[in-house]
Design a protein around this motif. Sequence first.
Motif, PDB file in Angstrom:
ATOM      1  N   ASP A 261      -6.899  41.979  -6.324  1.00  0.00           N
ATOM      2  CA  ASP A 261      -6.787  42.615  -5.010  1.00  0.00           C
ATOM      3  C   ASP A 261      -7.355  44.024  -5.107  1.00  0.00           C
ATOM      4  O   ASP A 261      -6.855  44.858  -5.857  1.00  0.00           O
ATOM      5  CB  ASP A 261      -5.320  42.646  -4.580  1.00  0.00           C
ATOM      6  N   VAL A 262      -8.442  44.282  -4.397  1.00  0.00           N
ATOM      7  CA  VAL A 262      -9.071  45.593  -4.400  1.00  0.00           C
ATOM      8  C   VAL A 262      -8.932  46.158  -2.993  1.00  0.00           C
ATOM      9  O   VAL A 262      -9.543  45.682  -2.048  1.00  0.00           O
ATOM     10  CB  VAL A 262     -10.562  45.494  -4.801  1.00  0.00           C
ATOM     11  N   THR A 263      -8.080  47.163  -2.866  1.00  0.00           N
ATOM     12  CA  THR A 263      -7.873  47.815  -1.580  1.00  0.00           C
ATOM     13  C   THR A 263      -8.834  49.000  -1.490  1.00  0.00           C
ATOM     14  O   THR A 263      -8.972  49.761  -2.456  1.00  0.00           O
ATOM     15  CB  THR A 263      -6.423  48.315  -1.475  1.00  0.00           C
ATOM     16  N   PRO A 264      -9.530  49.175  -0.355  1.00  0.00           N
ATOM     17  CA  PRO A 264     -10.471  50.305  -0.242  1.00  0.00           C
ATOM     18  C   PRO A 264      -9.763  51.641  -0.474  1.00  0.00           C
ATOM     19  O   PRO A 264      -8.654  51.873  -0.007  1.00  0.00           O
ATOM     20  CB  PRO A 264     -10.989  50.216   1.190  1.00  0.00           C
ATOM     21  N   GLY A 265     -10.409  52.515  -1.245  1.00  0.00           N
ATOM     22  CA  GLY A 265      -9.865  53.827  -1.522  1.00  0.00           C
ATOM     23  C   GLY A 265      -9.064  53.889  -2.802  1.00  0.00           C
ATOM     24  O   GLY A 265      -8.747  54.967  -3.283  1.00  0.00           O
TER      25      GLY A 265
END
Length: 185
Positions: free
Chosen positions: A152-156
């Motif tokens: 899971d790569v969340t922006p920021g």
Amino acid sequence: MGPILLLLFIGIPILEIAVFIRVGDLIGLWPTIATVLLTAMAGTALLRHQGLATLAKARANLDAGALPVKEIFDGACLLVAGVLLLTPGFVTDAMGLLLLMPPVRTALRGFLSTRVKTQVHMGGAQGSPGPTRGPGSTPSGRPDIIDGDFVDVTPGEAPPPSDEEPRNGHSPWVKGPQDPPGSGG
């Protein structure tokens, strides 16, 4: 299948004993024993000759890039024929000699191939259910389950550490403006 094998293991020896007694009454003890030995030797010689010919055909097919299915089946029949011919008895010798005849093997191959095609067409061996797959389904048969690994790569946020070092500070899977042309990533 079990009762059939049991019947064969009991029935064939009883039949062989009955034939031995009958032949022994007709021609005598020593001629009966000599006949059994001669049929075993003649069958072994025929088996060797046909086995070598089948092996040569299989090699020729393999050299030509073809799968030697017919030769594999013939080899299996010859193996069974050899066992039957080396087993003392007139009935087993007769069955072994039948398997040495190419027309008998051809007929048996045709019969068995139609049986195998029928069973495969009907849904597997003995009608056993196999996996049901259709368009959009998964190996489990359920289209709503996806098997895989994810991150899971969340922006920021900083991406989690990985085993692979990114090139030029970029993801190894995304081509960026700092990558030289033809670098492949």
